[in-house]
Design an enzyme around this catalytic site. Structure first.
Site, PDB file in Angstrom:
ATOM      1  N   ILE A  12      26.979   8.925  -7.638  1.00 27.98           N
ATOM      2  CA  ILE A  12      26.461  10.160  -8.243  1.00 27.98           C
ATOM      3  C   ILE A  12      25.816   9.854  -9.592  1.00 27.98           C
ATOM      4  O   ILE A  12      24.742  10.349  -9.919  1.00 27.98           O
ATOM      5  CB  ILE A  12      27.578  11.215  -8.374  1.00 27.98           C
ATOM      6  N   ASP A  51      34.355  -1.224 -19.876  1.00 31.36           N
ATOM      7  CA  ASP A  51      35.286  -0.311 -19.205  1.00 31.36           C
ATOM      8  C   ASP A  51      35.493   0.907 -20.099  1.00 31.36           C
ATOM      9  O   ASP A  51      35.622   0.766 -21.328  1.00 31.36           O
ATOM     10  CB  ASP A  51      36.619  -1.045 -18.983  1.00 31.36           C
ATOM     11  N   PHE A  73      31.299  10.372 -15.350  1.00 33.84           N
ATOM     12  CA  PHE A  73      31.461  10.127 -13.905  1.00 33.84           C
ATOM     13  C   PHE A  73      32.436   8.995 -13.607  1.00 33.84           C
ATOM     14  O   PHE A  73      32.941   8.910 -12.486  1.00 33.84           O
ATOM     15  CB  PHE A  73      30.119   9.737 -13.270  1.00 33.84           C
ATOM     16  N   ALA A  74      32.627   8.075 -14.561  1.00 26.48           N
ATOM     17  CA  ALA A  74      33.401   6.858 -14.260  1.00 26.48           C
ATOM     18  C   ALA A  74      34.790   7.224 -13.762  1.00 26.48           C
ATOM     19  O   ALA A  74      35.513   7.968 -14.421  1.00 26.48           O
ATOM     20  CB  ALA A  74      33.492   5.990 -15.514  1.00 26.48           C
ATOM     21  N   TYR A 141      45.087  11.092  -6.756  1.00 24.57           N
ATOM     22  CA  TYR A 141      43.689  11.299  -7.177  1.00 24.57           C
ATOM     23  C   TYR A 141      43.508  12.699  -7.759  1.00 24.57           C
ATOM     24  O   TYR A 141      43.039  12.868  -8.892  1.00 24.57           O
ATOM     25  CB  TYR A 141      42.757  11.080  -5.978  1.00 24.57           C
ATOM     26  N   ILE A 207      37.073  10.236  14.894  1.00 26.49           N
ATOM     27  CA  ILE A 207      37.313  11.553  14.279  1.00 26.49           C
ATOM     28  C   ILE A 207      38.796  11.624  13.926  1.00 26.49           C
ATOM     29  O   ILE A 207      39.658  11.500  14.805  1.00 26.49           O
ATOM     30  CB  ILE A 207      36.943  12.695  15.247  1.00 26.49           C
ATOM     31  N   ARG A 221      34.401  20.971   6.051  1.00 25.11           N
ATOM     32  CA  ARG A 221      34.142  20.640   4.654  1.00 25.11           C
ATOM     33  C   ARG A 221      32.812  21.219   4.202  1.00 25.11           C
ATOM     34  O   ARG A 221      31.928  21.473   5.013  1.00 25.11           O
ATOM     35  CB  ARG A 221      34.078  19.107   4.460  1.00 25.11           C
ATOM     36  N   ALA A 281      46.210  11.138   6.671  1.00 28.24           N
ATOM     37  CA  ALA A 281      47.202  11.824   5.828  1.00 28.24           C
ATOM     38  C   ALA A 281      46.510  12.616   4.722  1.00 28.24           C
ATOM     39  O   ALA A 281      45.553  12.139   4.105  1.00 28.24           O
ATOM     40  CB  ALA A 281      48.148  10.801   5.213  1.00 28.24           C
TER      41      ALA A 281
END
Ligand code: UDP
Length: 323
Positions: A12, A51, A73-74, A141, A207, A221, A281
């Site tokens: 992105i 970094d 964005f990182a 996440y 799938i 989605r 999962a």
């Protein structure tokens, strides 16, 4: 004045760098090239390889380049990998954002657009998802991104001049219209590039689950074109006001995995083999945005509101890069 794009060599970020340059802005990119690609950087963007957790390097960059706004964005982006490597995800996503905020404070930079995610909502009880929906992420996440949103809110509460926007992305896909950049993750886990890689190389697609409570049994989605997403960032940058505001970035419609595969077959003219496999999962059955807030307050309307143009642009890109 210069805009800093962290993660500007990534998927992105590299589209965003081009959108900023096209809009006449000057850009400096910070990227550690752990997942980004040097070749994705245009020559007219300055580049610092470091970094984002290296606060001293980020502080020096902000000061040397006279940065007045940051697009952050990182970060690491895979739900499954975050379950296996929570420390890595917390360190990069949350530690990276804290480091950046520290560098911004030290340099007097008070404007930031943050890449958040619909994963902050977890498994919402209702769709479409509005921004006020409870945020109960179900993965490291999503939790690491939600923690960043909380940190931004706290910084904004402490500094009346601090302006932040959190953009909660749904499923970003597609590639630049001019073919200069596209999605290039190693390994690739996302549905659309995987389907198109299968169209190009053969091998088919699995799938992940066909027994979800959705019309065709596969997950639904909200796919948003990467260039539309960049347009939303430009709008957010122009409209930054003190405090933290959050916006969903999706088209407001959901498409199933089977619909994605069928559209990819039509676009590519190839018979992409699809087989049913077990669920992955942590995949909620249906996720799609209510993007009303972004439309009303950012003036943002995505141009691509069907799968076809998104998949067609990604296919042009997939064919030109080697397997
Ligand atoms: N998916 C799939 N096969 C694949 C990759 C993804 O069936 O090889 C499904 C995945 O389970 C999810 C949807 O496609 O329901 C979108 O997955 P993706 O990883 O692209 O994005 P996510 O929604 O997880 O952010």
């Amino acid at each position: 004045m210069i805009t800093l794009v962290t993660g500007g060599a990534g998927y992105i970020g590299s589209h965003m760098v081009r959108a900023l340059l096209r809009a006449g802005r000057r850009v400096v990119v910070l990227d550690n090239l752990s997942t980004g690609h040097r070749r994705a950087l245009p020559p007219d963007a300055a580049f610092v390889e470091a970094d984002v957790r290296d606060t001293a390097a980020v502080t020096a960059l902000l000061q040397e380049h006279d940065v007045d706004a940051v697009l952050h964005f990182a970060g690491l982006i895979e739900v499954g990998a975050s379950v296996r490597d929570p420390i890595g995800y917390w360190s990069t996503n949350f530690g990276g954002t804290l480091s950046l905020l520290g560098a911004m404070e030290a340099s007097g930079v008070k404007r930031i657009v943050f890449s958040s995610t619909c994963a902050v909502y977890g498994e919402p009880g209702v769709v479409p998802i509005v921004e006020s929906c409870p945020r109960r992420p179900i993965s490291p996440y999503g939790r690491s991104k939600l923690a960043c949103e909380h940190a931004l809110a706290d910084v904004a509460a402490a500094d009346p001049a601090f302006c932040a926007v959190a953009l909660r992305y749904f499923n970003v896909a597609g590639a630049a219209a001019d073919g200069s950049v596209g999605e290039d993750h190693q390994p690739e886990t996302h549905l659309i590039p995987r389907v198109l890689n299968a169209a190009r190389d053969g091998g088919g697609i699995t799938i992940f689950g066909t027994d979800f409570p959705t019309p065709d049994g596969t997950c639904v989605r909200d796919y948003v074109h990467v260039e539309d997403l960049c347009a939303a960032h430009l709008a957010a940058l122009d409209r930054l006001t003190p405090g933290l505001a959050a916006f969903n970035l999706g088209i407001g419609r959901g498409f199933s995995v089977r619909e994605v595969i069928d559209t990819a077959r039509a676009v590519t003219g190839r018979a992409i083999e699809a087989s049913a496999g077990p669920r992955r999962a942590g995949d909620p059955p249906r996720l799609f945005a209510d993007p009303t807030r972004a439309r009303e307050l950012l003036g943002w309307s995505p141009r691509a509101v069907e799968l076809e143009p998104i998949i067609a642009s990604a296919w042009r890109w997939t064919r030109q890069v080697s397997s």
